[in-house]
Enzyme design. Structure first.
Site, short mmCIF file in Angstrom:
data_model
loop_
_atom_site.label_atom_id
_atom_site.label_comp_id
_atom_site.label_asym_id
_atom_site.label_seq_id
_atom_site.Cartn_x
_atom_site.Cartn_y
_atom_site.Cartn_z
N SER A 135 5.00 -24.52 -74.24
CA SER A 135 5.00 -23.54 -75.33
C SER A 135 6.41 -23.47 -75.92
O SER A 135 7.39 -23.79 -75.23
CB SER A 135 4.64 -22.16 -74.76
OG SER A 135 4.88 -21.14 -75.70
N TYR A 148 4.22 -15.21 -68.37
CA TYR A 148 3.79 -16.39 -69.13
C TYR A 148 5.00 -17.29 -69.44
O TYR A 148 4.95 -18.51 -69.23
CB TYR A 148 3.13 -15.92 -70.43
CG TYR A 148 2.67 -17.04 -71.35
CD1 TYR A 148 1.48 -17.73 -71.08
CD2 TYR A 148 3.41 -17.40 -72.46
CE1 TYR A 148 1.06 -18.75 -71.93
CE2 TYR A 148 2.98 -18.43 -73.31
CZ TYR A 148 1.81 -19.09 -73.03
OH TYR A 148 1.39 -20.12 -73.86
N1 NAP Z 1 -2.46 -20.23 -78.65
C1 NAP Z 1 -1.13 -20.26 -78.69
O1 NAP Z 1 -0.50 -19.60 -79.53
C2 NAP Z 1 -0.36 -21.12 -77.74
C3 NAP Z 1 1.01 -21.28 -77.97
C4 NAP Z 1 1.75 -22.07 -77.10
C5 NAP Z 1 1.12 -22.69 -76.02
N2 NAP Z 1 -0.22 -22.50 -75.83
C6 NAP Z 1 -0.82 -23.15 -74.66
O2 NAP Z 1 -1.84 -24.03 -75.08
C7 NAP Z 1 -2.85 -24.09 -74.09
C8 NAP Z 1 -4.20 -23.77 -74.71
O3 NAP Z 1 -4.13 -22.45 -75.23
P1 NAP Z 1 -5.26 -21.85 -76.20
O4 NAP Z 1 -4.57 -20.94 -77.13
O5 NAP Z 1 -6.10 -22.94 -76.72
O6 NAP Z 1 -6.07 -20.96 -75.17
P2 NAP Z 1 -7.57 -20.46 -75.20
O7 NAP Z 1 -8.18 -20.57 -76.54
O8 NAP Z 1 -7.54 -19.14 -74.54
O9 NAP Z 1 -8.31 -21.52 -74.23
C9 NAP Z 1 -7.86 -21.63 -72.93
C10 NAP Z 1 -8.67 -22.66 -72.20
O10 NAP Z 1 -8.19 -22.70 -70.85
C11 NAP Z 1 -9.24 -22.30 -69.98
N3 NAP Z 1 -8.71 -21.44 -68.93
C12 NAP Z 1 -7.98 -20.30 -69.07
N4 NAP Z 1 -7.70 -19.78 -67.86
C13 NAP Z 1 -8.27 -20.60 -66.95
C14 NAP Z 1 -8.34 -20.58 -65.55
N5 NAP Z 1 -7.80 -19.60 -64.80
N6 NAP Z 1 -9.00 -21.57 -64.93
C15 NAP Z 1 -9.58 -22.56 -65.64
N7 NAP Z 1 -9.56 -22.63 -66.99
C16 NAP Z 1 -8.91 -21.64 -67.63
C17 NAP Z 1 -10.25 -21.55 -70.84
O11 NAP Z 1 -11.51 -21.63 -70.24
P3 NAP Z 1 -12.67 -20.53 -70.60
O12 NAP Z 1 -13.38 -21.05 -71.80
O13 NAP Z 1 -13.54 -20.52 -69.44
O14 NAP Z 1 -11.97 -19.24 -70.84
C18 NAP Z 1 -10.13 -22.33 -72.15
O15 NAP Z 1 -10.88 -23.53 -72.07
C19 NAP Z 1 -2.44 -23.09 -72.99
O16 NAP Z 1 -1.77 -23.76 -71.96
C20 NAP Z 1 -1.49 -22.18 -73.73
O17 NAP Z 1 -0.58 -21.55 -72.87
C21 NAP Z 1 -0.97 -21.74 -76.66
#
Ligand code: NAP
Length: 240
Positions: A135, A148
């Site tokens: 991130s 986080y």
């Molecule tokens: N969105 C942002 O602004 C942002 C910014 C920087 C970095 N990121 C990083 O990018 C990655 C994806 O983020 P996103 O925004 O796409 O998140 P998201 O829409 O919340 O999706 C998260 C995914 O991870 C799975 N997940 C979450 N907790 C889990 C657990 N304890 N065990 C197994 N699977 C789990 C979820 O499964 P379920 O469908 O079952 O919930 C979902 O498939 C993450 O690592 C996040 O930290 C995101």
């Protein structure tokens, strides 16, 4: 790296950025298995032609259950994308220590455990990649989400060390640092958000072009600020 026919395991592909990455990898001919927790979302991804494995990464047992299902199958690309964001703000009451533990295991321990277990299979391939999604907050933290930020900077440092260890091997080690992206993680937040399709596109380009790091969107500005002055970078993020 040529993506066609590559065998990919992506964690957290049932929503958000991960779901867009797997769609784009599949369109390029990769053979993708994704994980998630929510059975309905996983069923929807199977409808799109993906292999899925249900797995919860908030404990070692959950990671080991996935590894058992994967077994000794070949793997070319391990994409550690699953992650969760928890608020942990003493200004708003006592934070939930269990939620913090879940976040730490999911975001930091689980990728390390997966990498360790799958390393022999990755080493055995002609060319392979480990992709860790960290991130922009791995560079400079936000005040409201210190757990986080700690997990993401931890995974960033782990990735930097691993890349150095594997620099003469068949395994490329890639880090992607997204900015704020329009996913469920940021529901209701009134900030500018990148569409997940565009974030995923830049991550897939980084893999295809063997880049070490994908600094995406506003993360680029944060990296420049940090190279001038870490205090300047922190002043951009700590107010959140
Ligand atoms: N969105 C942002 O602004 C942002 C910014 C920087 C970095 N990121 C990083 O990018 C990655 C994806 O983020 P996103 O925004 O796409 O998140 P998201 O829409 O919340 O999706 C998260 C995914 O991870 C799975 N997940 C979450 N907790 C889990 C657990 N304890 N065990 C197994 N699977 C789990 C979820 O499964 P379920 O469908 O079952 O919930 C979902 O498939 C993450 O690592 C996040 O930290 C995101």
């Amino acid at each position: 790296m040529e993506l066609a026919d590559k065998i990919v395991l992506l964690t957290g592909g049932s929503a958000g950025i991960g779901r867009e990455i797997v769609r784009q990898l599949q369109a390029k001919g990769a053979r993708v298995t994704l994980t998630g927790r929510n059975p309905e979302r996983l069923a929807a991804m199977r409808e799109e032609g993906f292999e899925t494995i249900e797995a919860d990464f908030s404990s070692a047992a959950g990671v080991d259950a996935l590894l058992k299902k994967w077994g000794s199958k070949d793997i070319d690309i391990l994409l550690n994308n699953a992650g969760q964001l928890v608020d942990h703000d003493f200004r708003e009451g006592d934070p939930d220590a269990d939620a913090a533990d879940d976040c730490i295991y999911t975001n930091l321990n689980a990728p390390i455990r997966l990498i360790s277990a799958l390393m022999p299979q990755l080493r055995a391939r002609p060319e392979a990649a480990i992709v860790n999604i960290t991130s922009g907050l791995a560079i400079a933290p936000a005040a409201r989400t210190p757990i986080y930020c700690a997990t993401k900077s931890g995974l960033r440092f782990y990735t930097l060390g691993l890349r150095e260890q594997l620099k003469d091997s068949n395994i490329r080690v890639i880090e992607a640092l997204p900015p704020v992206v329009d996913t469920q993680m940021n529901d209701g937040k009134p900030t500018k958000k990148m569409p997940p399709e565009e974030c995923a596109r830049q991550i897939v380009v980084a893999i295809a072009q063997d880049q070490d790091e994908a600094n995406i969107g506003l993360t680029k500005a944060l990296r420049i600020a940090e190279s001038i002055s870490p205090a300047l970078a922190r002043s951009m993020t700590l107010r959140f």
